[in-house]
Scaffold this motif. Structure first.
Motif, PDB file in Angstrom:
ATOM      1  N   ILE A   1     -20.787  -9.905  -2.494  1.00 26.07           N
ATOM      2  CA  ILE A   1     -21.927 -11.272  -1.885  1.00 26.07           C
ATOM      3  C   ILE A   1     -22.073 -12.115  -2.685  1.00 26.07           C
ATOM      4  CG2 ILE A   1     -24.086 -11.303  -2.059  1.00 26.07           C
ATOM      5  CD1 ILE A   1     -24.760  -8.984  -2.044  1.00 26.07           C
TER       6      ILE A   1
ATOM      7  N   ASP B   1     -20.968 -10.901   2.241  1.00 27.50           N
ATOM      8  CA  ASP B   1     -22.342 -11.114   3.172  1.00 27.50           C
ATOM      9  C   ASP B   1     -22.810 -12.376   2.227  1.00 27.50           C
ATOM     10  OD1 ASP B   1     -24.334 -11.072   4.721  1.00 27.50           O
ATOM     11  OD2 ASP B   1     -24.952  -9.411   3.999  1.00 27.50           O
TER      12      ASP B   1
ATOM     13  N   LEU C   1     -26.580 -15.049   0.582  1.00 26.00           N
ATOM     14  CA  LEU C   1     -27.760 -15.525  -0.067  1.00 26.00           C
ATOM     15  C   LEU C   1     -27.799 -16.584  -0.871  1.00 26.00           C
ATOM     16  CD1 LEU C   1     -29.597 -12.386  -1.730  1.00 26.00           C
ATOM     17  CD2 LEU C   1     -30.154 -13.301   0.405  1.00 26.00           C
TER      18      LEU C   1
ATOM     19  N   GLU D   1     -34.578  -8.995  -1.632  1.00 26.02           N
ATOM     20  CA  GLU D   1     -33.503  -9.109  -0.398  1.00 26.02           C
ATOM     21  C   GLU D   1     -32.442  -8.994  -1.254  1.00 26.02           C
ATOM     22  OE1 GLU D   1     -32.135 -10.236   2.796  1.00 26.02           O
ATOM     23  OE2 GLU D   1     -34.086  -9.640   2.816  1.00 26.02           O
TER      24      GLU D   1
ATOM     25  N   ARG E   1     -29.171  -5.823  -0.163  1.00 31.70           N
ATOM     26  CA  ARG E   1     -28.245  -6.204   0.434  1.00 31.70           C
ATOM     27  C   ARG E   1     -26.528  -5.262   0.030  1.00 31.70           C
ATOM     28  NH1 ARG E   1     -27.781 -11.650   3.415  1.00 31.70           N
ATOM     29  NH2 ARG E   1     -30.223 -11.805   3.984  1.00 31.70           N
TER      30      ARG E   1
ATOM     31  N   THR F   1     -17.524  -4.400   4.387  1.00 29.93           N
ATOM     32  CA  THR F   1     -17.875  -4.927   6.292  1.00 29.93           C
ATOM     33  C   THR F   1     -17.184  -5.168   7.417  1.00 29.93           C
ATOM     34  OG1 THR F   1     -19.467  -6.431   4.640  1.00 29.93           O
ATOM     35  CG2 THR F   1     -19.191  -7.149   7.080  1.00 29.93           C
TER      36      THR F   1
ATOM     37  N   SER G   1     -24.382  -6.381  13.049  1.00 29.49           N
ATOM     38  CA  SER G   1     -25.081  -6.479  11.775  1.00 29.49           C
ATOM     39  C   SER G   1     -25.840  -4.962  11.399  1.00 29.49           C
ATOM     40  CB  SER G   1     -25.849  -7.760  12.556  1.00 29.49           C
ATOM     41  OG  SER G   1     -26.911  -8.260  11.163  1.00 29.49           O
TER      42      SER G   1
ATOM     43  N   LEU H   1     -24.260  -4.979   7.518  1.00 24.83           N
ATOM     44  CA  LEU H   1     -24.839  -5.804   6.978  1.00 24.83           C
ATOM     45  C   LEU H   1     -26.156  -5.414   6.412  1.00 24.83           C
ATOM     46  CD1 LEU H   1     -23.331  -8.809   8.510  1.00 24.83           C
ATOM     47  CD2 LEU H   1     -22.433  -7.654   6.184  1.00 24.83           C
TER      48      LEU H   1
ATOM     49  N   ARG I   1     -28.600  -5.334   7.978  1.00 26.62           N
ATOM     50  CA  ARG I   1     -29.869  -5.854   8.398  1.00 26.62           C
ATOM     51  C   ARG I   1     -29.807  -6.643  10.123  1.00 26.62           C
ATOM     52  NH1 ARG I   1     -27.522 -11.320   8.099  1.00 26.62           N
ATOM     53  NH2 ARG I   1     -25.824 -12.142   6.751  1.00 26.62           N
TER      54      ARG I   1
END
Length: 233
Positions: free
Chosen positions: A80, A101, A103, A111, A115, A159, A181, A185, A187
């Protein structure tokens, strides 16, 4: 029996943020180690002791993007990346280099936790049922999260594997970006989010590098993607 904490590495020069996250994640049985430079981070990752990486793009010395490029030469650890708010260029570059992913800073720790859990569920050893799937030239070993084409093993991130497997389970049918997604992921797909498109592009490139021509990922504008198999091949 006490459940062993999952080791996570964070590369970020914001030591206060790392300490806050260490305390926040500990009750979730996530053990956060942190380093402040990319060079030290790469050395730590080569040990193979960590299950997931949180990587800040803005690092002193070696940038987060350079770290990611080096990392993907020897490891597919779920990653991430943390980016500056609204920095779309770094975000897309990171995804193209193999980040799973992202952020944007500042972010809500809840959050980040969501993830992390989503990626760990999709990584090897994350509890995926042991099943096999054959689609065209591709053979899926779900428990090992491995895809082979003949004797070649496709090197996919967690992923990318989840995305390709989702398409394979619905081969011949359109899969919406929202479903991809949610599956890959964990989300919802948001408007103007190019993450799924970038991951699909990465998978297409790896299929091409492996010489895979059947199946092929086709885009359906405004609808999603489909994995098309030529049964006559």
């Amino acid at each position: 029996m006490t459940e062993t904490a999952v080791p996570i590495l964070m590369i970020d020069d914001d030591e206060a943020l790392a300490e806050m996250l260490r305390e926040y994640l500990a009750p979730e049985r996530l053990a956060l180690d942190s380093v402040t430079s990319g060079e030290v981070g790469i050395h730590s990752l080569k040990s193979g002791d960590h299950r997931l990486l949180i990587l800040d793009i803005m690092l002193p010395g070696t940038s987060g993007l350079d770290v990611l490029k080096q990392l993907r030469s020897f490891s597919d650890i779920p990653t991430i990346m943390l980016t500056a708010k609204g920095d779309d260029v770094d975000r897309i570059l990171g995804l193209e280099l193999g980040a799973d992913d992202y952020l944007s800073k500042p972010f809500n720790p809840r959050e980040l936790l969501a993830r992390i859990k989503a990626l760990l569920r999709r990584s090897p050893g994350g509890g995926t049922a042991g099943k096999r799937l054959q689609v065209g030239e591709l053979a899926f070993d779900v428990s090992a999260q491995r895809v082979t084409a003949g004797d070649a093993v496709l090197r996919l991130t967690g992923t990318e594997f989840a995305l390709l497997q989702c398409l394979a389970r619905s081969a011949g049918s359109i899969v919406s970006k929202d479903e991809l997604s949610q599956t890959a992921l964990g989300r919802r797909h948001m408007p103007y989010d190019r993450s799924i498109d970038t991951h699909v592009s990465n998978v297409r490139g790896k299929l091409a590098d492996a010489g895979v021509t059947n199946p092929q990922i086709q885009s359906r504008r405004g609808l999603g993607y489909a994995l098309l198999v030529d049964d006559s091949a």
